[in-house]
Scaffold this active site. Structure first.
Site, mmCIF file in Angstrom:
data_model
loop_
_atom_site.group_PDB
_atom_site.id
_atom_site.type_symbol
_atom_site.label_atom_id
_atom_site.label_comp_id
_atom_site.label_asym_id
_atom_site.label_seq_id
_atom_site.Cartn_x
_atom_site.Cartn_y
_atom_site.Cartn_z
ATOM 1 C CE LYS A 188 4.301 -12.888 -11.451
ATOM 2 N NZ LYS A 188 4.666 -11.888 -10.227
ATOM 3 C CD GLU A 263 -5.778 -19.596 -1.385
ATOM 4 O OE1 GLU A 263 -6.670 -18.959 -0.775
ATOM 5 O OE2 GLU A 263 -4.830 -19.889 -1.226
ATOM 6 C CB CYS A 297 -5.043 -16.375 2.397
ATOM 7 S SG CYS A 297 -4.474 -18.073 2.135
ATOM 8 C CD GLU A 396 -6.528 -11.102 2.652
ATOM 9 O OE1 GLU A 396 -6.588 -10.582 1.592
ATOM 10 O OE2 GLU A 396 -6.302 -12.156 2.852
HETATM 11 P P1 NDP Z 1 -1.471 -9.592 -5.360
HETATM 12 O O1 NDP Z 1 -2.672 -10.252 -5.249
HETATM 13 O O2 NDP Z 1 -1.226 -8.400 -6.048
HETATM 14 O O3 NDP Z 1 -0.331 -10.554 -5.789
HETATM 15 C C1 NDP Z 1 -0.319 -12.044 -6.109
HETATM 16 C C2 NDP Z 1 0.273 -12.371 -7.594
HETATM 17 O O4 NDP Z 1 -0.456 -11.776 -8.490
HETATM 18 C C3 NDP Z 1 1.709 -11.929 -7.470
HETATM 19 O O5 NDP Z 1 2.633 -12.626 -8.144
HETATM 20 C C4 NDP Z 1 1.492 -10.364 -8.388
HETATM 21 O O6 NDP Z 1 2.764 -10.226 -8.996
HETATM 22 C C5 NDP Z 1 0.417 -11.140 -9.368
HETATM 23 N N1 NDP Z 1 -0.300 -9.976 -10.136
HETATM 24 C C6 NDP Z 1 -0.429 -8.724 -9.692
HETATM 25 N N2 NDP Z 1 -1.181 -8.036 -10.472
HETATM 26 C C7 NDP Z 1 -1.389 -9.040 -11.540
HETATM 27 C C8 NDP Z 1 -2.074 -8.768 -12.928
HETATM 28 N N3 NDP Z 1 -2.579 -7.572 -13.152
HETATM 29 N N4 NDP Z 1 -2.126 -9.749 -13.472
HETATM 30 C C9 NDP Z 1 -1.546 -10.919 -13.351
HETATM 31 N N5 NDP Z 1 -0.923 -10.985 -12.091
HETATM 32 C C10 NDP Z 1 -0.740 -9.995 -11.293
HETATM 33 O O7 NDP Z 1 -0.945 -9.588 -3.905
HETATM 34 P P2 NDP Z 1 0.040 -8.235 -3.398
HETATM 35 O O8 NDP Z 1 1.244 -9.070 -3.364
HETATM 36 O O9 NDP Z 1 0.012 -7.063 -4.188
HETATM 37 O O10 NDP Z 1 -0.450 -8.154 -1.761
HETATM 38 C C11 NDP Z 1 -1.525 -7.190 -1.686
HETATM 39 C C12 NDP Z 1 -2.550 -7.725 -0.654
HETATM 40 O O11 NDP Z 1 -3.009 -9.136 -1.358
HETATM 41 C C13 NDP Z 1 -2.015 -8.272 0.615
HETATM 42 O O12 NDP Z 1 -1.913 -7.270 1.525
HETATM 43 C C14 NDP Z 1 -3.159 -9.290 0.981
HETATM 44 O O13 NDP Z 1 -4.190 -8.635 1.692
HETATM 45 C C15 NDP Z 1 -3.709 -10.036 -0.287
HETATM 46 N N6 NDP Z 1 -2.962 -11.226 -0.607
HETATM 47 C C16 NDP Z 1 -3.477 -12.214 0.049
HETATM 48 C C17 NDP Z 1 -3.025 -13.576 -0.485
HETATM 49 C C18 NDP Z 1 -3.625 -14.872 -0.165
HETATM 50 O O14 NDP Z 1 -3.132 -15.905 -0.012
HETATM 51 N N7 NDP Z 1 -4.818 -14.959 -0.087
HETATM 52 C C19 NDP Z 1 -1.444 -13.678 -0.748
HETATM 53 C C20 NDP Z 1 -0.817 -12.452 -1.041
HETATM 54 C C21 NDP Z 1 -1.499 -11.250 -0.923
HETATM 55 P P3 NDP Z 1 3.762 -9.211 -8.161
HETATM 56 O O15 NDP Z 1 3.537 -9.180 -6.810
HETATM 57 O O16 NDP Z 1 5.092 -9.947 -8.613
HETATM 58 O O17 NDP Z 1 3.637 -7.850 -8.816
#
Ligand code: NDP
Length: 493
Positions: A188, A263, A297, A396
């Site tokens: 996904k 992660e 990250c 973050e």
């Molecule tokens: P998320 O953690 O929300 O998204 C990561 C993945 O999880 C996406 O595919 C998202 O889907 C999915 N997801 C969201 N909610 C659920 C759920 N309840 N159950 C299962 N899967 C879910 O990151 P965001 O895109 O919202 O970014 C927000 C913040 O997260 C950023 O500003 C940053 O601080 C952090 N982040 C950290 C990352 C890292 O590598 N450490 C990477 C990305 C973000 P979808 O996006 O399609 O809704």
């Protein structure tokens, strides 16, 4: 700035309504719903993508289950699986220019940087193509009446949930080890960047991966992501994303006690000592925080500088920041693109306002780059006078914002570095070898870089301490998360 001309394959792909991949078939969502893919450089929608929901996840998991149980993949000769994974790596590289343009359009990352990432994604498959032929069990100690051995077997049907910051590379981090160790997968991708994962699924079929082994469902986290994490027929979830959603994944996974690897986020310290090569440290620190518009990250967003060199270092850092050329993703001259979405733009500029209100001093940047139009551009931003209790030092931000703090010596540097809920990575800049090793030992993080930052290799394991997650990806350590062992007792009587 001159725009790169889009390749014919790219136009055809985005205009041909990209489809999900379930059981080897390109398909829309069961509901017929779609959502828009938006170009962060312009803020404009450029494609419609299927909005997968529970029914689509059910279908993808059923396809992955069937492919796992009938052993169409894991039952192949290991050398054959190796050959197919290697070929997939080569196909990704061969389609690198096309994939890089799709990634640039979808995520806003500069196309020349995206090209390097496509190469890196291909390398992950090349690296893991070495593994199917090297998965061994063990012979256990026993008396003469018994023969006891272990089998290392795949975990089963794996779900991969990935973020938007490195879309194809993240997809490769999940799919390549899962397949190398004999699993099947439902992936996904993030709603902001679903496209290269769909091309990956198509290329996997072309490489010879059997139908149903790699399935991709596009959609939203609260719908498709949640359905995958909750699914009782999924054996393992590998998640990369925010710590907040990582917690939800743990809850969502509890129904069938599936295995989870996380992660998660980071707020990595980047420590510069007075004996460092200052120009090199400034340039490396700048790249460490502003690469990918700070949406990394492991980004070294907390820059800890020994007091005696603070002013000289800040001036070198600001000079280095000035060389970062902000611009649209599809220009060859761009060094830093927009952030991924309007939501992320609000979030990052919101944190900049918080930094100002907390009393930190803004020394460069601090604004949305209005001159670049409706795209989501934020100037590379440096705050000084930050203390580690401030919100901009603890949370973050995931955007191009650096927080510079002064430290008196090695002990204070280690203490401040560890004063965070996160523990993903750290960098240390010094010419004193013993100091470097002391700091590397003292820091609670899954990765430490010395006189460099942001290096990565598929052979080197990756993951977090503390609330940055658990389980290790990449390298040989990923075997633990994608396999399970079985002990077999044979009576020789
Ligand atoms: P998320 O953690 O929300 O998204 C990561 C993945 O999880 C996406 O595919 C998202 O889907 C999915 N997801 C969201 N909610 C659920 C759920 N309840 N159950 C299962 N899967 C879910 O990151 P965001 O895109 O919202 O970014 C927000 C913040 O997260 C950023 O500003 C940053 O601080 C952090 N982040 C950290 C990352 C890292 O590598 N450490 C990477 C990305 C973000 P979808 O996006 O399609 O809704």
């Amino acid at each position: 700035m001159a725009q790169v001309e889009l390749l014919g394959e790219v136009t055809k792909f985005v205009e041909g309504s990209p489809q999900m991949m379930i059981g080897g078939r390109r398909t829309g969502a069961a509901s017929g719903k779609t959502f828009e893919a938006v170009d962060p450089s312009s803020g404009k929608a450029f494609a419609e993508v299927p909005r997968g929901e529970v029914a689509d996840v059910d279908a993808a998991v059923a396809a992955a289950r069937e492919a796992f149980e009938d052993r169409r993949w894991t039952g192949l000769r290991p050398g054959k699986r190796a050959e197919i994974l290697f070929k997939l790596g080569e196909l990704i590289k061969g389609h690198g220019a096309e994939l890089a343009q799709i990634e640039a359009l979808d995520s806003g990352k500069p196309v020349k940087i995206a090209s390097g990432e496509m190469w890196a994604a291909g390398d992950v498959f090349r690296y893991y193509s070495g593994w199917p032929t090297k998965i061994y069990g063990e012979t256990m100690p026993s008396d003469d009446s018994l023969f006891v051995y272990s089998l290392r077997e795949p975990a089963g049907v794996c779900g991969g949930i990935i973020p938007w910051n490195f879309p194809l590379v993240m997809a490769a981090h999940k799919v390549a080890p899962a397949l190398a160790f004999g699993n099947t997968m439902v992936l996904k991708p993030a709603e902001q960047t679903p496209l290269t994962a769909l091309r990956l699924a198509e290329l996997s079929l072309e490489a010879g991966v059997p139908e149903g082994v790699v399935n991709v469902v596009t959609g939203f986290g609260e719908e498709a992501g949640q359905a995958l994490a909750r699914h009782h027929d999924v054996d393992k979830i590998a998640f990369t994303g925010s710590t907040e959603v990582g917690r939800k994944i743990l809850h969502e996974s509890e129904g069938n006690l599936k295995r989870v690897s996380l992660e998660l986020g980071g707020k990595s310290p980047n420590i510069v000592f007075s004996d460092a090569d200052l120009r090199r440290a400034a340039k490396g620190s700048m790249l460490g925080v502003f690469m990918n518009s700070g949406q990394v990250c492991t980004a070294g967003t907390r820059i800890l500088v020994e007091s005696s060199i603070h002013d000289d270092f800040v001036s070198s850092l600001v000079d280095a920041t000035g060389t970062m050329k902000l611009g649209p993703a599809l220009s060859d001259e761009t060094g830093m693109g927009p952030v991924v979405s309007s939501e992320q733009l609000q979030r990052v500029t919101g944190y900049i306002e918080i930094g100002k209100s907390e009393g930190a001093e803004l020394v460069t940047g601090g604004n949305r780059a209005q001159e670049l139009g409706d795209g989501y551009f934020v100037e590379p931003t440096v705050f000084t006078g930050v203390n580690n209790e401030m919100i901009i030092a603890q949370e973050e931000i995931f955007g191009p914002v650096a927080a510079v703090m002064e430290v008196a010596d090695v002990d204070e540097a280690i203490a401040v570095a560890n004063d965070s809920i996160y523990g993903l990575a750290a960098a240390v800049w010094t010419t004193d070898l013993s100091k470097a090793h002391r700091v590397a030992r003292g820091i609670n993080a899954g990765t430490v870089w010395v006189n460099t930052a942001g290096l990565y290799d598929p052979a080197v394991s990756y993951g977090g301490y503390k609330q940055s997650g658990f389980g290790r990806e990449l390298g040989k350590h990923s075997m633990e998360t994608y396999t399970q062992t079985k002990s077999v007792w044979v009576s020789l009587k």
